[in-house]
Design a protein around this motif. Structure first.
Motif, PDB file in Angstrom:
ATOM      1  N   VAL A 153      -8.492  -5.588   8.313  1.00 53.45           N
ATOM      2  CA  VAL A 153      -8.390  -4.998   9.647  1.00 53.45           C
ATOM      3  C   VAL A 153      -8.920  -3.568   9.587  1.00 53.45           C
ATOM      4  CG1 VAL A 153      -6.430  -6.391  10.436  1.00 53.45           C
ATOM      5  CG2 VAL A 153      -6.005  -4.243   9.234  1.00 53.45           C
ATOM      6  N   ALA A 154      -9.229  -3.028  10.757  1.00 54.45           N
ATOM      7  CA  ALA A 154      -9.642  -1.635  10.855  1.00 54.45           C
ATOM      8  C   ALA A 154      -8.503  -0.842  11.485  1.00 54.45           C
ATOM      9  CB  ALA A 154     -10.907  -1.512  11.700  1.00 54.45           C
ATOM     10  N   ALA A 155      -8.341   0.403  11.036  1.00 58.87           N
ATOM     11  CA  ALA A 155      -7.266   1.239  11.570  1.00 58.87           C
ATOM     12  C   ALA A 155      -7.664   2.707  11.510  1.00 58.87           C
ATOM     13  CB  ALA A 155      -5.975   1.027  10.782  1.00 58.87           C
ATOM     14  N   VAL A 156      -7.140   3.483  12.457  1.00 52.04           N
ATOM     15  CA  VAL A 156      -7.263   4.937  12.409  1.00 52.04           C
ATOM     16  C   VAL A 156      -6.194   5.411  11.437  1.00 52.04           C
ATOM     17  CG1 VAL A 156      -7.109   7.102  13.704  1.00 52.04           C
ATOM     18  CG2 VAL A 156      -8.102   5.064  14.790  1.00 52.04           C
ATOM     19  N   VAL A 157      -6.627   6.125  10.388  1.00 52.52           N
ATOM     20  CA  VAL A 157      -5.685   6.526   9.338  1.00 52.52           C
ATOM     21  C   VAL A 157      -5.305   8.005   9.384  1.00 52.52           C
ATOM     22  CG1 VAL A 157      -6.416   4.662   7.797  1.00 52.52           C
ATOM     23  CG2 VAL A 157      -7.516   6.909   7.625  1.00 52.52           C
ATOM     24  N   ASN A 158      -5.873   8.761  10.334  1.00 53.06           N
ATOM     25  CA  ASN A 158      -5.565  10.196  10.340  1.00 53.06           C
ATOM     26  C   ASN A 158      -4.862  10.675  11.611  1.00 53.06           C
ATOM     27  OD1 ASN A 158      -8.024   9.919  11.810  1.00 53.06           O
ATOM     28  ND2 ASN A 158      -8.698  11.967  11.252  1.00 53.06           N
ATOM     29  N   ASP A 199     -17.293  -8.456   9.946  1.00 54.66           N
ATOM     30  CA  ASP A 199     -17.532  -9.905   9.970  1.00 54.66           C
ATOM     31  C   ASP A 199     -17.740 -10.496   8.583  1.00 54.66           C
ATOM     32  OD1 ASP A 199     -20.094  -8.990   9.531  1.00 54.66           O
ATOM     33  OD2 ASP A 199     -20.947  -9.880  11.338  1.00 54.66           O
ATOM     34  N   SER A 200     -17.788  -9.653   7.549  1.00 47.10           N
ATOM     35  CA  SER A 200     -17.712 -10.122   6.172  1.00 47.10           C
ATOM     36  C   SER A 200     -16.940  -9.066   5.388  1.00 47.10           C
ATOM     37  CB  SER A 200     -19.099 -10.361   5.576  1.00 47.10           C
ATOM     38  OG  SER A 200     -19.864  -9.191   5.594  1.00 47.10           O
ATOM     39  N   ALA A 201     -16.386  -9.473   4.259  1.00 49.02           N
ATOM     40  CA  ALA A 201     -15.509  -8.589   3.494  1.00 49.02           C
ATOM     41  C   ALA A 201     -16.255  -7.342   3.011  1.00 49.02           C
ATOM     42  CB  ALA A 201     -14.925  -9.332   2.301  1.00 49.02           C
ATOM     43  N   VAL A 202     -15.576  -6.205   3.084  1.00 44.96           N
ATOM     44  CA  VAL A 202     -16.071  -4.931   2.570  1.00 44.96           C
ATOM     45  C   VAL A 202     -14.976  -4.339   1.696  1.00 44.96           C
ATOM     46  CG1 VAL A 202     -17.588  -4.522   4.556  1.00 44.96           C
ATOM     47  CG2 VAL A 202     -15.279  -3.602   4.576  1.00 44.96           C
ATOM     48  N   PRO A 203     -15.306  -3.384   0.811  1.00 44.76           N
ATOM     49  CA  PRO A 203     -14.264  -2.782  -0.021  1.00 44.76           C
ATOM     50  C   PRO A 203     -13.193  -2.102   0.837  1.00 44.76           C
ATOM     51  CG  PRO A 203     -16.440  -2.207  -0.869  1.00 44.76           C
ATOM     52  CD  PRO A 203     -16.648  -2.856   0.469  1.00 44.76           C
ATOM     53  N   ILE A 204     -11.914  -2.334   0.480  1.00 47.80           N
ATOM     54  CA  ILE A 204     -10.855  -1.681   1.258  1.00 47.80           C
ATOM     55  C   ILE A 204     -10.968  -0.183   1.080  1.00 47.80           C
ATOM     56  CG2 ILE A 204      -9.332  -3.681   1.300  1.00 47.80           C
ATOM     57  CD1 ILE A 204      -7.627  -2.375  -0.844  1.00 47.80           C
ATOM     58  N   GLY A 205     -10.648   0.521   2.140  1.00 48.15           N
ATOM     59  CA  GLY A 205     -10.797   1.973   2.160  1.00 48.15           C
ATOM     60  C   GLY A 205     -12.135   2.415   2.733  1.00 48.15           C
ATOM     61  N   TYR A 243       4.591  -7.041  15.483  1.00 50.10           N
ATOM     62  CA  TYR A 243       4.840  -7.226  14.057  1.00 50.10           C
ATOM     63  C   TYR A 243       4.838  -5.854  13.394  1.00 50.10           C
ATOM     64  CZ  TYR A 243       3.507 -12.176  14.564  1.00 50.10           C
ATOM     65  OH  TYR A 243       3.421 -13.490  14.937  1.00 50.10           O
ATOM     66  N   LYS A 244       5.598  -5.743  12.299  1.00 48.14           N
ATOM     67  CA  LYS A 244       5.519  -4.584  11.418  1.00 48.14           C
ATOM     68  C   LYS A 244       4.591  -4.985  10.269  1.00 48.14           C
ATOM     69  CE  LYS A 244      10.013  -4.206  10.967  1.00 48.14           C
ATOM     70  NZ  LYS A 244      11.357  -3.746  10.573  1.00 48.14           N
ATOM     71  N   LEU A 245       3.473  -4.290  10.155  1.00 47.49           N
ATOM     72  CA  LEU A 245       2.487  -4.591   9.119  1.00 47.49           C
ATOM     73  C   LEU A 245       2.523  -3.533   8.030  1.00 47.49           C
ATOM     74  CD1 LEU A 245      -0.626  -5.279  11.414  1.00 47.49           C
ATOM     75  CD2 LEU A 245       1.086  -6.933  10.614  1.00 47.49           C
ATOM     76  N   VAL A 246       2.213  -3.944   6.807  1.00 44.62           N
ATOM     77  CA  VAL A 246       1.890  -3.016   5.726  1.00 44.62           C
ATOM     78  C   VAL A 246       0.446  -3.326   5.360  1.00 44.62           C
ATOM     79  CG1 VAL A 246       2.370  -2.271   3.368  1.00 44.62           C
ATOM     80  CG2 VAL A 246       4.268  -2.854   4.905  1.00 44.62           C
ATOM     81  N   ILE A 247      -0.396  -2.281   5.396  1.00 50.03           N
ATOM     82  CA  ILE A 247      -1.822  -2.448   5.171  1.00 50.03           C
ATOM     83  C   ILE A 247      -2.233  -1.588   3.977  1.00 50.03           C
ATOM     84  CG2 ILE A 247      -4.118  -2.238   6.211  1.00 50.03           C
ATOM     85  CD1 ILE A 247      -2.637  -2.224   8.978  1.00 50.03           C
ATOM     86  N   ASP A 248      -2.951  -2.196   3.030  1.00 44.42           N
ATOM     87  CA  ASP A 248      -3.428  -1.489   1.839  1.00 44.42           C
ATOM     88  C   ASP A 248      -4.846  -0.981   2.098  1.00 44.42           C
ATOM     89  OD1 ASP A 248      -4.065  -0.523  -0.667  1.00 44.42           O
ATOM     90  OD2 ASP A 248      -3.883  -2.450  -1.689  1.00 44.42           O
ATOM     91  N   PHE A 249      -5.023   0.336   2.017  1.00 50.06           N
ATOM     92  CA  PHE A 249      -6.327   0.959   2.229  1.00 50.06           C
ATOM     93  C   PHE A 249      -6.963   1.414   0.923  1.00 50.06           C
ATOM     94  CE2 PHE A 249      -4.158   1.341   6.284  1.00 50.06           C
ATOM     95  CZ  PHE A 249      -5.144   0.918   7.165  1.00 50.06           C
ATOM     96  N   GLY A 250      -6.458   0.930  -0.206  1.00 46.29           N
ATOM     97  CA  GLY A 250      -7.033   1.296  -1.497  1.00 46.29           C
ATOM     98  C   GLY A 250      -6.393   2.545  -2.077  1.00 46.29           C
ATOM     99  N   PRO A 251      -6.836   2.939  -3.286  1.00 49.60           N
ATOM    100  CA  PRO A 251      -6.160   4.016  -4.017  1.00 49.60           C
ATOM    101  C   PRO A 251      -6.203   5.389  -3.345  1.00 49.60           C
ATOM    102  CG  PRO A 251      -8.127   3.282  -5.196  1.00 49.60           C
ATOM    103  CD  PRO A 251      -7.916   2.328  -4.067  1.00 49.60           C
ATOM    104  N   ALA A 252      -7.236   5.704  -2.594  1.00 49.69           N
ATOM    105  CA  ALA A 252      -7.335   7.043  -1.999  1.00 49.69           C
ATOM    106  C   ALA A 252      -6.319   7.251  -0.877  1.00 49.69           C
ATOM    107  CB  ALA A 252      -8.748   7.287  -1.468  1.00 49.69           C
ATOM    108  N   ILE A 253      -5.997   6.186  -0.128  1.00 49.31           N
ATOM    109  CA  ILE A 253      -5.090   6.297   1.023  1.00 49.31           C
ATOM    110  C   ILE A 253      -3.774   5.566   0.768  1.00 49.31           C
ATOM    111  CG2 ILE A 253      -4.808   5.706   3.471  1.00 49.31           C
ATOM    112  CD1 ILE A 253      -7.838   6.199   3.748  1.00 49.31           C
ATOM    113  N   GLY A 254      -3.838   4.467   0.065  1.00 49.76           N
ATOM    114  CA  GLY A 254      -2.637   3.708  -0.276  1.00 49.76           C
ATOM    115  C   GLY A 254      -2.203   2.757   0.823  1.00 49.76           C
ATOM    116  N   GLU A 255      -0.958   2.306   0.713  1.00 46.35           N
ATOM    117  CA  GLU A 255      -0.383   1.381   1.691  1.00 46.35           C
ATOM    118  C   GLU A 255       0.234   2.169   2.836  1.00 46.35           C
ATOM    119  OE1 GLU A 255       2.348  -1.321  -0.186  1.00 46.35           O
ATOM    120  OE2 GLU A 255       0.728  -2.403  -1.193  1.00 46.35           O
TER     121      GLU A 255
END
Length: 123
Positions: A77-82, A113-119, A44-56
């Motif tokens: 989801v968790a992702a390596v962003v750098n 296992d429970s929601a956390v702030p994106i980013g 799949y091609k995903l678009v993931i929002d990491f919040g204002p500091a990193i963006g989509e």
């Protein structure tokens, strides 16, 4: 089909805590999931929002065996962003979405296992 047997491998070479801190792993929420018929392996091609500091950011993920597109939107989801962006066929993958192989070698997504702030950064 390649079956991942990483659960049978010994731990990787020892690293320092500073090495670990170089890998920036963040939580994001999937905002869209599209089919990726051009991919060599089903993906799949995903678009993931990491919040204002990193963006989509875009990610190509081989997760079709365990997930339907409709159930992915809104999921954290968790992702390596750098990592540098990587060309996957005709698409550009900007982050590496993280998961583990199940018994069949198919990807199971890694997420809190429970929601956390994106980013939020893994530590």
């Amino acid at each position: 089909m390649h079956v991942n047997h990483s659960h049978e491998e010994p731990a990787a070479q020892e690293i320092t805590f500073d090495d670990f801190l170089k890998v920036d792993i963040r939580v994001g929420v999937i905002v869209s999931a599209d089919d990726f018929p051009e991919a060599r392996n089903p993906a799949y091609k995903l678009v993931i929002d990491f919040g204002p500091a990193i963006g989509e950011k875009k990610s190509c993920a081989q997760i079709v065996a365990n997930y339907q597109r409709a159930e992915l939107v809104g999921r954290q989801v968790a992702a390596v962003v750098n990592f540098p962006p990587r060309q996957i066929g005709p698409a550009m993958s900007e982050v590496l979405t993280l998961g583990f192989a199940d018994e069949a070698g198919e990807v199971v997504l890694f997420a809190p296992d429970s929601a956390v702030p994106i980013g939020s950064r893994l530590f």
